[in-house]
Each structure stands twice: as C-alpha cells, then as structure tokens.
Design a protein around this motif. Structure first.
Motif, short mmCIF file in Angstrom:
data_model
loop_
_atom_site.label_atom_id
_atom_site.label_comp_id
_atom_site.label_asym_id
_atom_site.label_seq_id
_atom_site.Cartn_x
_atom_site.Cartn_y
_atom_site.Cartn_z
N ASN A 86 -7.91 37.49 7.15
CA ASN A 86 -8.75 37.11 6.66
C ASN A 86 -9.07 36.17 7.23
OD1 ASN A 86 -9.80 35.92 4.62
ND2 ASN A 86 -8.34 36.50 2.57
N LEU A 87 -9.47 35.65 7.87
CA LEU A 87 -9.82 34.19 8.75
C LEU A 87 -11.18 34.89 8.72
CD1 LEU A 87 -11.47 31.64 7.88
CD2 LEU A 87 -9.84 30.58 9.90
N HIS A 88 -10.93 35.95 10.47
CA HIS A 88 -11.19 36.80 11.29
C HIS A 88 -12.34 37.41 10.06
CE1 HIS A 88 -11.65 38.91 15.00
NE2 HIS A 88 -11.97 39.92 14.50
N GLY A 89 -12.17 37.83 9.19
CA GLY A 89 -12.83 38.97 8.38
C GLY A 89 -14.48 37.85 8.11
N ARG A 90 -13.96 36.85 7.47
CA ARG A 90 -14.67 36.34 7.41
C ARG A 90 -16.36 35.63 8.71
NH1 ARG A 90 -13.11 32.47 2.18
NH2 ARG A 90 -11.68 33.74 1.18
N LEU A 91 -15.14 35.62 9.21
CA LEU A 91 -16.20 34.56 10.17
C LEU A 91 -16.74 35.62 11.75
CD1 LEU A 91 -13.76 31.82 11.55
CD2 LEU A 91 -15.66 31.75 9.99
N ILE A 92 -15.99 37.10 12.04
CA ILE A 92 -16.25 38.06 13.34
C ILE A 92 -16.56 39.71 12.46
CG2 ILE A 92 -15.87 38.69 15.70
CD1 ILE A 92 -16.28 35.97 15.50
N CYS A 93 -15.43 39.88 11.90
CA CYS A 93 -14.80 41.21 11.27
C CYS A 93 -15.88 41.41 10.36
CB CYS A 93 -13.64 42.32 11.54
SG CYS A 93 -13.21 43.71 11.08
N LYS A 94 -16.99 41.12 10.12
CA LYS A 94 -17.76 41.18 8.83
C LYS A 94 -17.88 42.44 8.36
CE LYS A 94 -20.19 37.02 9.43
NZ LYS A 94 -21.33 35.80 11.61
N ALA A 95 -18.40 42.66 6.92
CA ALA A 95 -18.10 44.10 6.49
C ALA A 95 -19.69 45.03 6.54
CB ALA A 95 -18.36 44.37 4.97
N ARG A 96 -20.58 44.09 6.47
CA ARG A 96 -21.88 44.85 7.40
C ARG A 96 -22.17 44.76 8.32
NH1 ARG A 96 -25.65 44.62 2.00
NH2 ARG A 96 -24.41 45.31 1.00
N SER A 97 -21.99 43.38 9.21
CA SER A 97 -22.47 43.29 10.62
C SER A 97 -21.11 43.81 11.17
CB SER A 97 -23.69 42.94 10.98
OG SER A 97 -24.15 42.38 10.38
N PRO A 98 -20.13 43.92 11.83
CA PRO A 98 -18.98 43.41 12.52
C PRO A 98 -19.86 42.61 13.81
CG PRO A 98 -18.27 45.48 12.55
CD PRO A 98 -20.08 45.21 11.71
N GLU A 99 -19.21 41.47 14.45
CA GLU A 99 -19.34 41.06 15.39
C GLU A 99 -18.53 41.55 16.51
OE1 GLU A 99 -20.54 36.86 15.31
OE2 GLU A 99 -21.37 37.25 13.38
N CYS A 100 -18.77 42.52 16.98
CA CYS A 100 -17.14 42.95 17.32
C CYS A 100 -17.63 42.82 19.25
CB CYS A 100 -17.86 44.68 18.31
SG CYS A 100 -17.45 45.82 16.34
#
Ligand code: SF4
Length: 207
Positions: A177-191
């Motif tokens: 969940n935290l990874h999704g909020r900080l890095i793997c975001k819905a629109r522009s994930p910071e791969c």
C-alpha cells in the motif's frame, strides 16, 4: 509459495519502516469510524471528520442516540456523508447492544457499511491479527507486480490469501500500500526509482 512472491515481500519489507499507520487514531471504535470515513476520501480528511464527530459525540452511546442529520453535518467534508452517517450510527448501535466491538470478519461485515476491507483494517491495525487489506493502492501494486491475475478487489483478496503465507498478509498489506502511494502511483509510477523494477513485469509498459 513462489520464489518471486517471497522476493517481492522481502524487498518491500526491508524498504519500509516497521511501523506503518495510515489511520493513526488508536481507540478501536474511533479507528473504525475513521476507516469508514476514509472511503473515497483522504486519510487526513477522514481523521479530521472523526475528530469533529468525537468532540461532539465522545462515545458509541452518544452516537447511537444522535440523529443521522446531526452525524452527517459533522462528517460532511469526508464525502458520501449520508451513507457514512448511517454506517457509523449502525456500528455505534451494535457496540452499545453487544457491549463490545465484534472481532471476526463475519460479524464485522454484518454491520451495514462495514465491508471486507474495513474489517481487515481493524484486524490488522487494532487486533494485530493476520489480514489482507485490499484498497486501490494495494490492488494496483500487486497486479502490476504480477502477484495477482486481476485488479478486481474481491479476487485480489482471495488470490493474495491463497498465494501468501498467513504470517505475511498484514505486512504485505501495509508495505505494498505504501509503495503504491509513494512510488507505484496510479497515473505515473516512478519505475526508475522503484526497488522492484528489475523483477516487475509491468516495468516495460511504463518506459
Ligand atoms: S517497476 Fe513501476 S510498475 Fe513495477 S512496481 Fe515498480 S513502480 Fe510499479
């Protein structure tokens, strides 16, 4: 369990703090109210609304006696306030009647407005029992990582419970969940900044 699932779990586990709390209020009843209020709202706004509610109605008995209009007016800023007022009042009435908060998913989800996600939040955060919390961030991250075959929340719930050991459920719920909020975001994930980019099957689609 698949080796890749264990690797993802371990990497997320090491990357994020031991203590992760999205809803910080610790009183069990207030916590559940805040989780109900957080649906389609931010955690911060949910906690502000819960505080206003708590200042006016400090315990389940006073909420059980309050009118839906009164409750709704205090929590309006959290959105969907009519439904949320009904859920909170129902919860308060159950707590007053039983003298405690139910402790099983089955009993909790019998209360109108409390779904599987809210019940699992309570299990994990307050009762410290194993649970899988599938919200929008968690569903997105585990799907992108190939840990589930779908991002349908009910199926994600069943698949994660089946493929991960019970002892890993709660921790994975919080770290993914935290990874999704900080890095793997819905629109522009910071791969490029993601610790899982070398093993993530979705990496290529965001290049
Ligand atoms: S590599 Fe990109 S898509 Fe995969 S988990 Fe990391 S941020 Fe998400």
């Amino acid at each position: 369990m698949e080796k890749k699932s264990i690797e993802i779990f371990n990497k997320l586990n090491e990357a994020y703090p031991e203590k992760i709390e999205f809803i910080t209020v610790r009183d069990p009843f207030r916590f559940l109210c805040a989780v109900i209020l957080s649906a389609s709202s931010t955690d911060r706004e949910a906690m502000r609304a819960e505080e206003r509610l708590h200042e006016r109605y400090p315990d389940p008995a006073s909420i059980a006696e309050a009118s839906l209009e009164e409750i709704g007016s205090l929590i309006r800023s959290a959105g969907l306030y009519r439904n949320k007022a009904r859920s909170i009042k129902s919860l308060a009435m159950v707590v007053v009647e039983k003298g405690c908060i139910p402790e099983s998913i089955e009993e909790l989800t019998r209360i109108p407005g409390i779904g599987v996600k809210t019940a699992n939040c309570y299990l994990v955060d307050i009762l410290r029992r194993p649970g899988v919390i599938v919200d929008t961030h968690f569903a997105r991250v585990v799907y992108r990582l190939g840990l589930t075959t779908t991002n349908d929340r009910d199926k994600v719930y069943a698949e994660i419970r089946k493929s991960f050991d019970e002892t890993m459920w709660s921790r994975l719920s919080m770290t993914a969940n935290l990874h999704g909020r900080l890095i793997c975001k819905a629109r522009s994930p910071e791969c490029d900044a993601c610790l899982l980019s070398s093993i993530c099957p979705s990496r290529a689609s965001f290049s």
